[in-house]
Scaffold this motif. Structure first.
Motif, PDB file in Angstrom:
ATOM      1  N   ASP A  99       0.825  -1.210   0.000  1.00 41.12           N
ATOM      2  CA  ASP A  99       0.000   0.000   0.000  1.00 41.12           C
ATOM      3  C   ASP A  99       0.861   1.262   0.000  1.00 41.12           C
ATOM      4  N   GLU A 100       1.963   1.214   0.725  1.00 41.10           N
ATOM      5  CA  GLU A 100       2.865   2.371   0.732  1.00 41.10           C
ATOM      6  C   GLU A 100       3.516   2.564  -0.635  1.00 41.10           C
ATOM      7  N   ALA A 101       3.773   1.458  -1.338  1.00 42.91           N
ATOM      8  CA  ALA A 101       4.327   1.577  -2.686  1.00 42.91           C
ATOM      9  C   ALA A 101       3.334   2.251  -3.624  1.00 42.91           C
ATOM     10  N   VAL A 102       2.039   1.960  -3.445  1.00 42.89           N
ATOM     11  CA  VAL A 102       1.013   2.632  -4.249  1.00 42.89           C
ATOM     12  C   VAL A 102       1.007   4.124  -3.946  1.00 42.89           C
ATOM     13  N   ALA A 103       1.045   4.460  -2.654  1.00 38.66           N
ATOM     14  CA  ALA A 103       1.035   5.871  -2.268  1.00 38.66           C
ATOM     15  C   ALA A 103       2.268   6.597  -2.796  1.00 38.66           C
ATOM     16  N   ALA A 104       3.421   5.928  -2.735  1.00 42.09           N
ATOM     17  CA  ALA A 104       4.646   6.554  -3.223  1.00 42.09           C
ATOM     18  C   ALA A 104       4.575   6.805  -4.723  1.00 42.09           C
ATOM     19  N   THR A 105       4.043   5.849  -5.469  1.00 43.32           N
ATOM     20  CA  THR A 105       3.922   6.015  -6.923  1.00 43.32           C
ATOM     21  C   THR A 105       2.887   7.082  -7.262  1.00 43.32           C
ATOM     22  N   ARG A 106       1.793   7.113  -6.517  1.00 41.58           N
ATOM     23  CA  ARG A 106       0.754   8.103  -6.777  1.00 41.58           C
ATOM     24  C   ARG A 106       1.278   9.523  -6.526  1.00 41.58           C
ATOM     25  N   GLU A 158      -0.439  -0.369 -11.841  1.00 39.43           N
ATOM     26  CA  GLU A 158       0.363  -1.578 -11.657  1.00 39.43           C
ATOM     27  C   GLU A 158       0.615  -1.843 -10.180  1.00 39.43           C
ATOM     28  N   GLN A 159       1.016  -0.816  -9.435  1.00 42.71           N
ATOM     29  CA  GLN A 159       1.281  -0.994  -8.011  1.00 42.71           C
ATOM     30  C   GLN A 159       0.009  -1.346  -7.249  1.00 42.71           C
ATOM     31  N   ALA A 160      -1.116  -0.750  -7.648  1.00 39.00           N
ATOM     32  CA  ALA A 160      -2.382  -1.075  -6.991  1.00 39.00           C
ATOM     33  C   ALA A 160      -2.761  -2.536  -7.235  1.00 39.00           C
ATOM     34  N   ALA A 161      -2.508  -3.026  -8.450  1.00 39.24           N
ATOM     35  CA  ALA A 161      -2.779  -4.438  -8.740  1.00 39.24           C
ATOM     36  C   ALA A 161      -1.878  -5.342  -7.922  1.00 39.24           C
ATOM     37  N   LEU A 162      -0.623  -4.953  -7.748  1.00 42.65           N
ATOM     38  CA  LEU A 162       0.292  -5.755  -6.933  1.00 42.65           C
ATOM     39  C   LEU A 162      -0.116  -5.731  -5.464  1.00 42.65           C
ATOM     40  N   ALA A 163      -0.644  -4.583  -5.005  1.00 39.70           N
ATOM     41  CA  ALA A 163      -1.154  -4.532  -3.634  1.00 39.70           C
ATOM     42  C   ALA A 163      -2.367  -5.446  -3.476  1.00 39.70           C
ATOM     43  N   GLU A 164      -3.232  -5.461  -4.501  1.00 41.36           N
ATOM     44  CA  GLU A 164      -4.379  -6.364  -4.470  1.00 41.36           C
ATOM     45  C   GLU A 164      -3.908  -7.817  -4.477  1.00 41.36           C
TER      46      GLU A 164
END
Length: 489
Positions: A99-106, A158-164
């Motif tokens: 989730d933090e990776a998604v936030a960082a990318t966003r 992509e990161q959101a899919a990996l978080a899912e």
């Protein structure tokens, strides 16, 4: 200039809404309507399946899957395992990391603002005089990538899919942990029941040996009879150590599953009477299975990430528009210095790297699609195997029940004959041994039926989809808060 701004701003806004690359769509529902037609027919409500549980396509698992076994003791151990299992704790932390990776990318979609400061001394001269002074500059630097073709947004996707994917991986771990707890509890109960039966069998063997030895002393039995009785006792004694090992392994496994050392926490002793076999077993349709098994959903999330990766690689082949601005206070007495710069970069020649990256991302999507399909097919095979096992183990149980009933009848008749003086005590002991042997086999057949119920629940996904969300809700309720705790940076 004003007219150009009126045209350029809407144009940039329009371009920034463009996203190259494919938009992900979930794979189509399975065309298969059956797992194994023969097994389904034998286990249907209208078929005579030797008393084995019937499958019910009209029912779905409601709540915790292991509740079909009807054991309050198992439910308590499950709660301890779910709360203490370290694999689940690691999976939980991995989700937070994703989730933090998604936030960082966003964050790349927002303007990037930095503050800078510099200072020093300088010497300047004029009109034949030199002067030394302190100088400094403090200001802000702002940059913004318009993401014209959606490369950053595809990275977020992509990161959101990996978080899912990590959430489904947690659900898969949850299913594995709960399934292992149920299996080990059943093996512990089975080992205990078999140990008790073997101990009774050994008692009968020792009685038989004593009687044969006494008969040999009085000349009514031969040395061969003594050797046979001794050999039988020695052979049956070999049954006990493997069962004790099976009991200890199951007990230790339950401790480890609960996140505790075997010396730190000992699970309760289970008995087969603690469990009940359901009369009906819910069975999802194949089309529903792909939306319920966590490993299939995990493969689907990986497919989604691979699709987004194509968009990332495609966007790299298009121009990038960046805007940067800076404002600094120069001192002492230097006033304000500001600047505004727009930059457009477009790839022209990279030696085929960008095209190769895009082709590789397409190949990666093909790999993920093949893995997804393979996961689905394997899941169909697993359910089919369990359905067949339920039928075959039901036949085995019926045969073992018949053998146990026959041994019980033989033992009863021999005891009646002994009281009437028609049979010898050796015949009674032999009938008791036969009964205990049949009882051991019956215990194993009973255990197999319980394990089939567990394996079918696991093969169907065990209602574990969304387990992470449910566990997170439970943690927040226990903490007395609706939101997860905020961690300090």
């Amino acid at each position: 200039m004003g007219r150009w701004a009126l045209v350029a701003v809407p144009a940039l806004a329009l371009l920034s809404g463009c996203m190259v690359g494919p938009d992900f769509t979930r794979p189509a529902a399975l065309a298969s309507q059956h797992y194994d037609i023969g097994a389904e027919r034998r286990l249907s409500r209208d078929a005579d399946a030797n008393g084995v549980p019937h499958i019910d396509f009209d029912r779905k698992v409601d709540g915790d899957w292991w509740q079909v076994l009807g054991s309050a003791k198992l439910d308590e151990v499950m709660r301890q395992a779910i709360a203490g299992n370290l694999d689940l704790a690691a999976a939980d932390a991995t989700i937070r990391q994703a989730d933090e990776a998604v936030a960082a990318t966003r964050g790349g979609l927002a303007p990037q603002v930095d503050v800078g400061a510099r200072g020093g001394r300088q010497r300047a001269g004029g009109a034949g005089a030199l002067a030394t002074s302190n100088v400094y500059a403090v200001g802000l630097q702002v940059s913004f990538d318009f993401d014209l073709f959606g490369g950053t947004r595809r990275k977020v996707e992509e990161q959101a899919a990996l978080a899912e994917l990590q959430r489904h991986r947690f659900d898969a771990a949850y299913l594995t942990v709960t399934g292992n707890v149920a299996e080990q509890a059943l093996r512990l109960a089975s080992a205990g029941a078999q140990i008790q039966a073997v101990q009774t069998l050994l008692t009968d063997d020792r009685k038989n040996l004593e009687l044969v030895q006494t008969a040999h002393r009085y000349g009514s039995a031969t040395q061969v009879d003594v050797a046979l009785a001794t050999s039988q006792l020695a052979q049956d004694e070999t049954l006990l150590p493997p069962l004790a090992q099976q009991r200890d392994i199951a007990r230790h496994a339950l401790s480890v599953l609960a996140g505790r050392g075997p010396a730190d926490w000992v699970p309760p002793d289970f008995a087969l009477d603690d469990f009940s076999l359901p009369a009906d077993l819910p069975l999802s349709l194949p089309s529903e299975l792909a939306r319920e098994r966590p490993d299939i959903l995990e493969a689907e999330a990986q497919l989604h990430a691979a699709s987004a990766a194509i968009g990332v690689a495609t966007a790299d082949m298009y121009p990038h528009l960046q805007l940067s601005a800076s404002a600094s206070q120069i001192g002492p007495g230097g006033g304000m210095l500001w600047g505004l710069l727009g930059g457009l970069t477009a790839p022209v020649f990279h030696g085929g790297t960008l095209q190769a990256n895009r082709r590789a991302s397409i190949d990666g999507y093909d790999v993920s699609m093949a893995n997804y399909r393979q996961t689905v097919i394997v899941s169909l095979g697993q359910v089919a195997d369990v359905l067949q096992a339920i039928g075959h183990d039901g036949e085995e149980y019926a045969a073992q029940q018949h053998a146990l009933d026959a041994a019980s009848t033989s033992l009863r008749l021999n005891r009646q004959g002994y009281r009437a003086g028609e049979t010898s005590v050796l015949q009674v002991l032999d009938a008791e041994r036969t009964y205990q042997r049949a009882l051991i086999d019956h215990i194993r057949a009973t255990t197999a039926r319980y394990l089939d119920t567990v394996e079918l629940s696991m093969a169907l996904g065990g209602n574990s989809s969304g387990a992470f969300a449910r566990s997170a809700t439970g943690r927040h309720e226990r903490d007395g808060s609706e939101q997860p705790p905020v961690r300090s940076p």
